[in-house]
Design an enzyme around this catalytic site. Structure first.
Site, PDB file in Angstrom:
ATOM      1  N   CYS A  71      18.914 -21.981   7.079  1.00 11.34           N
ATOM      2  CA  CYS A  71      18.112 -21.760   8.289  1.00 11.34           C
ATOM      3  C   CYS A  71      18.629 -20.559   9.070  1.00 11.34           C
ATOM      4  O   CYS A  71      17.844 -19.792   9.649  1.00 11.34           O
ATOM      5  CB  CYS A  71      18.149 -22.996   9.194  1.00 11.34           C
ATOM      6  SG  CYS A  71      17.497 -24.467   8.424  1.00 11.34           S
TER       7      CYS A  71
ATOM      8  N   ASP B 232      -8.814 -18.250  16.606  1.00  8.77           N
ATOM      9  CA  ASP B 232      -9.710 -19.363  16.925  1.00  8.77           C
ATOM     10  C   ASP B 232      -8.961 -20.703  16.937  1.00  8.77           C
ATOM     11  O   ASP B 232      -9.595 -21.764  16.965  1.00  8.77           O
ATOM     12  CB  ASP B 232     -10.868 -19.413  15.911  1.00  8.77           C
ATOM     13  CG  ASP B 232     -10.366 -19.501  14.462  1.00  8.77           C
ATOM     14  OD1 ASP B 232      -9.130 -19.523  14.243  1.00  8.77           O
ATOM     15  OD2 ASP B 232     -11.203 -19.554  13.545  1.00  8.77           O
TER      16      ASP B 232
HETATM   17  C1  BEZ Z   1      20.312 -25.189   5.212  1.00 10.71           C
HETATM   18  O1  BEZ Z   1      19.641 -24.686   6.104  1.00 10.71           O
HETATM   19  O2  BEZ Z   1      21.210 -24.571   4.675  1.00 10.71           O
HETATM   20  C2  BEZ Z   1      20.019 -26.571   4.722  1.00 10.71           C
HETATM   21  C3  BEZ Z   1      19.588 -27.533   5.606  1.00 10.71           C
HETATM   22  C4  BEZ Z   1      19.358 -28.807   5.129  1.00 10.71           C
HETATM   23  C5  BEZ Z   1      19.540 -29.095   3.791  1.00 10.71           C
HETATM   24  C6  BEZ Z   1      19.927 -28.107   2.915  1.00 10.71           C
HETATM   25  C7  BEZ Z   1      20.189 -26.839   3.381  1.00 10.71           C
END
Ligand code: BEZ
Length: 227
Positions: free
Chosen positions: A51, A142
């Site tokens: 992330c 929209d």
């Molecule tokens: C990650 O963002 O690295 C991750 C988050 C949850 C499970 C696996 C990877």
């Protein structure tokens, strides 16, 4: 089992006008969109490695989304203060300068994750809760859903591909073409099968090429990208 709703939003439907807390204050989704294109992308959790790379890549590409008039918003199932603390890591790891370019929704109660069908039964938190998968929703001016993708937590997305798809969505919203495999802005497009030969000539003055195939059917018609 995760409590995903069976009536999650489908392509062409109005995207839910949800209310949420974000790192930039409370929002009501349609008001926040304000008649623009928008992208909402979800994340399993704050302070997770994949992330952190995705939010950084999205921030680096923010000028490209802005150029296309697409507002950006992320969502993760953690509180606002956690998001704010995490943003410092995202900025440092991805060498970002300036203000962080988009808000992050705090979906602490996992209401959005359930409503938008983003939970993944295969991936669990330490407490055994289903993780939020990596969803992307592109919403049109929209307020209707134009594209959705869903990747598991273990597979990071390609934000260049998302921009490429947005280029196609915005083109095909205006012109009677479709974009072929691996198309990128400026490449030749396909004339929609529903367009007659006569109309195609009028609609695409730059020319229509009909490609011969063994069936003899004249359904593969290309034209330079209309402006
Ligand atoms: C990650 O963002 O690295 C991750 C988050 C949850 C499970 C696996 C990877």
């Amino acid at each position: 089992m995760c409590n995903n709703q069976a009536n999650m939003v489908l392509l062409g439907e109005v995207f839910p006008n949800f209310e949420a807390e974000t790192t930039e204050g409370p929002i009501k989704f349609h008001d926040w969109l304000g008649g623009s294109w928008g992208i909402l992308f979800s994340h399993p959790a704050d302070f997770t490695p994949v992330c952190t790379t995705e939010l950084g890549a999205a921030a680096q590409l923010a000028p490209e989304f802005a150029k296309r008039g697409v507002k950006m918003i992320a969502v993760s199932c953690d509180p606002v203060q956690s998001h704010k603390d995490w943003i410092k890591d995202i900025e440092a790891y991805n060498h970002l300068a300036g203000a962080f370019p988009y808000p992050i929704i705090a979906d602490e109660e996992r209401r959005l994750a359930v409503q938008l069908g983003m939970l993944d039964s295969d991936e669990r938190t330490a407490e055994g809760l289903c993780l939020t998968a990596r969803a992307v929703f592109v919403v049109g001016p929209d307020n209707r859903l134009k594209l959705s993708i869903l990747y598991p937590a273990t597979t990071g997305r390609n934000f260049h591909e998302i921009l490429r798809a947005i280029d196609s969505l915005q083109l095909t919203a205006q012109k009677k073409v479709a974009t072929p495999v691996n198309w990128k802005a400026g490449d030749k497009c396909m004339v929609l099968p529903s367009i007659s030969e006569d109309d195609a000539k009028k609609l695409f003055p730059a020319g229509v090429e009909v490609h011969e195939v063994p069936s003899g059917k004249k359904y593969i018609r290309t034209t330079p990208q209309p402006q």
